[in-house]
Scaffold this motif. Structure first.
Motif, short mmCIF file in Angstrom:
data_model
loop_
_atom_site.label_atom_id
_atom_site.label_comp_id
_atom_site.label_asym_id
_atom_site.label_seq_id
_atom_site.Cartn_x
_atom_site.Cartn_y
_atom_site.Cartn_z
N UNK A 134 0.84 -1.21 0.00
CA UNK A 134 0.00 0.00 0.00
C UNK A 134 0.87 1.25 0.00
N UNK A 135 0.31 2.35 -0.47
CA UNK A 135 1.01 3.64 -0.42
C UNK A 135 1.34 3.96 1.04
N UNK A 136 2.56 4.34 1.28
CA UNK A 136 3.02 4.73 2.62
C UNK A 136 2.60 3.70 3.68
N UNK A 137 2.96 2.47 3.38
CA UNK A 137 2.56 1.33 4.22
C UNK A 137 3.02 1.54 5.67
N UNK A 138 4.28 1.95 5.78
CA UNK A 138 4.87 2.12 7.11
C UNK A 138 4.08 3.16 7.94
N UNK A 139 3.82 4.28 7.30
CA UNK A 139 3.09 5.36 7.97
C UNK A 139 1.68 4.92 8.35
N UNK A 140 1.07 4.17 7.46
CA UNK A 140 -0.30 3.69 7.71
C UNK A 140 -0.33 2.73 8.90
N UNK A 141 0.66 1.86 8.97
CA UNK A 141 0.72 0.93 10.12
C UNK A 141 0.86 1.69 11.43
N UNK A 142 1.68 2.75 11.38
CA UNK A 142 1.84 3.57 12.60
C UNK A 142 0.52 4.22 12.99
N UNK A 144 -2.52 3.23 12.31
CA UNK A 144 -3.46 2.21 12.82
C UNK A 144 -3.16 1.92 14.28
N UNK A 145 -1.87 1.81 14.57
CA UNK A 145 -1.46 1.55 15.95
C UNK A 145 -1.81 2.72 16.87
N UNK A 146 -1.60 3.94 16.39
CA UNK A 146 -1.96 5.13 17.18
C UNK A 146 -3.44 5.16 17.51
N UNK A 147 -4.23 4.64 16.61
CA UNK A 147 -5.69 4.62 16.82
C UNK A 147 -6.11 3.48 17.76
N UNK A 148 -5.14 2.69 18.19
CA UNK A 148 -5.43 1.65 19.18
C UNK A 148 -5.81 0.30 18.60
N UNK A 149 -5.58 0.14 17.29
CA UNK A 149 -5.92 -1.14 16.65
C UNK A 149 -4.67 -1.99 16.43
N UNK A 150 -4.92 -3.29 16.29
CA UNK A 150 -3.87 -4.24 15.90
C UNK A 150 -4.23 -4.79 14.53
N UNK A 151 -3.24 -4.81 13.64
CA UNK A 151 -3.48 -5.33 12.29
C UNK A 151 -3.47 -6.85 12.31
N UNK A 170 7.21 -7.25 9.99
CA UNK A 170 5.81 -7.02 10.36
C UNK A 170 5.49 -7.70 11.68
N UNK A 171 5.96 -8.93 11.83
CA UNK A 171 5.73 -9.63 13.11
C UNK A 171 6.34 -8.84 14.27
N UNK A 172 7.56 -8.36 14.04
CA UNK A 172 8.24 -7.60 15.11
C UNK A 172 7.51 -6.31 15.46
N UNK A 173 6.75 -5.80 14.51
CA UNK A 173 5.99 -4.57 14.76
C UNK A 173 4.61 -4.85 15.34
N UNK A 174 4.34 -6.11 15.63
CA UNK A 174 3.07 -6.44 16.28
C UNK A 174 1.94 -6.80 15.34
N UNK A 175 2.26 -6.89 14.03
CA UNK A 175 1.22 -7.29 13.08
C UNK A 175 0.93 -8.78 13.28
N UNK A 176 -0.36 -9.13 13.37
CA UNK A 176 -0.77 -10.52 13.48
C UNK A 176 -1.09 -11.03 12.07
N UNK A 177 -1.00 -12.34 11.89
CA UNK A 177 -1.19 -12.90 10.54
C UNK A 177 -2.23 -14.00 10.54
N UNK A 178 -3.02 -14.01 9.48
CA UNK A 178 -4.09 -14.99 9.37
C UNK A 178 -3.90 -15.85 8.12
N UNK A 179 -3.79 -17.13 8.35
CA UNK A 179 -3.63 -18.10 7.26
C UNK A 179 -4.97 -18.35 6.56
N UNK A 180 -4.93 -18.38 5.24
CA UNK A 180 -6.06 -18.93 4.50
C UNK A 180 -5.77 -20.42 4.36
N UNK A 181 -6.56 -21.26 5.01
CA UNK A 181 -6.23 -22.69 5.08
C UNK A 181 -6.17 -23.35 3.70
#
Ligand SMILES: [Fe+2]
Length: 245
Positions: A134-142, A144-151, A170-181
Motif C-alpha cells: 500500500x502507499x506509505x505502508x509504514x506510515x499507515x501501520x503507525x 493504525x497503531x496510534x488509533x489503538x488497533x492491531x493489524x 511485520x511480526x516484530x511490529x506487532x502485526x498478526x497474521x491470518x492463514x487462508x487454510x
C-alpha cells in the motif's frame, strides 16, 4: 510437498469440528462472495454439520466495493434472522467483521472511527494488493497503531512483493497474521502454498480462516488442506481455542 500427503476424505471435516472461522464472505450480496440469503443459509447449515462453532462474516470493504458499515449491519441482522428461521437458535454463532483493503477508503474509515473489528474489539482484518505494498505502508501501520488497533493481515502467503524479512519485520511490529487454510492445498498456486508452509512452520500465524467465497470451491480444497500433519499444526492456532487472540 510438505505437509501434504494424499488427503483422506474425512479429515477436513473432522478438523473443522469445534473451529471458529475468522474470515468468510458468507454475508450475502455485498461482495464477490455468497450471492443470496438462501445460499448463505446453506453454507451455515454445512458448517453446522461439520461442527464449526463460530463464524466471522468479513465482507470486502475497499474503494471498488465501499460497503457502508450501517448497510453491513443491516444485512447481518437479516442473515441472522433468516438463519434462525430455518435452524432455530443459532447452533453456529455468527459475528460481523470486515476485510479492509489498505486503500484511501480504509484511511477515511480509520480517521472517522468507522470500522468493524474481528475476533475482539481491536483487531482489524486487512489485505493488500498481491503485487505491491500500500502507499506509505509504514506510515499507515503507525497510524493504525496510534488509533489503538492491531493489524490482522489476511492471507500474507499471497503477497508476492513480500520477502521473508518483510514478514519478520511485520511480526516484530506487532502485526498478526491470518492463514487462508486453502492456501495450504494450493488453491492460490504453488508459490502461495510454499509460503504458507514456511510461515506455518515458523509459527507466524495467529489465526486461520477459510476466506470462503463459494461452498463448492471450499469443499474442493478443505480436505486437501487438512491432512493429518497439517491438522496438528493448525490446532496450535487460535482457531480451536476458546479465547481470542
Ligand atoms: Fe477475504
Amino acid at each position: 510437498m510438505w505437509p501434504f500427503n494424499k488427503p483422506r476424505a474425512s479429515v477436513g471435516k473432522k478438523w473443522l469440528n469445534g473451529a471458529t472461522d475468522y474470515h468468510t464472505h458468507i454475508l450475502p450480496g455485498v461482495d464477490d462472495g455468497i450471492e443470496d440469503m438462501k445460499q448463505a443459509v446453506e453454507v451455515l447449515k454445512a458448517y453446522e454439520r461439520w461442527g464449526v462453532r463460530a463464524v466471522w462474516l468479513t465482507p470486502h470493504v475497499m474503494e471498488d466495493c465501499p460497503n457502508a458499515t450501517s448497510a453491513l449491519r443491516e444485512r447481518f441482522y437479516d442473515l441472522t434472522a433468516a438463519y434462525q428461521a430455518v435452524c432455530g437458535p443459532n447452533p453456529v454463532s455468527l459475528h460481523l467483521g470486515a476485510e479492509y483493503m489498505l486503500d484511501a477508503c480504509f484511511s477515511e474509515r480509520l480517521e472517522a472511527g468507522d470500522l468493524l473489528t474481528v475476533a475482539d474489539s481491536r483487531h482489524l482484518l486487512v489485505e493488500t494488493s498481491y503485487f505491491s505494498p500500500p502507499l506509505m505502508f509504514d506510515k499507515l501501520l503507525k497510524r493504525i497503531s496510534q488509533k489503538g488497533y492491531t493489524v490482522l493481515l489476511a492471507h500474507p502467503e499471497r503477497y508476492r512483493y513480500m520477502e521473508m524479512s518483510d514478514y519478520e519485520n511485520l511480526r516484530n511490529r506487532g502485526v498478526r497474521m491470518q492463514l487462508d487454510v486453502t492456501s495450504l492445498a494450493g488453491e492460490f498456486g504453488v508459490e502461495s502454498q510454499r509460503r504458507a508452509c514456511i510461515l506455518l512452520k515458523k509459527g507466524f500465524y495467529d489465526l486461520a480462516g477459510s476466506d470462503l467465497h463459494s461452498l463448492s470451491v471450499f469443499k474442493e480444497w478443505i480436505n486437501a488442506a487438512a491432512d493429518k500433519a497439517t491438522c496438528q499444526l493448525l490446532q496450535s492456532l487460535s482457531l480451536h481455542k476458546k479465547e481470542s487472540i
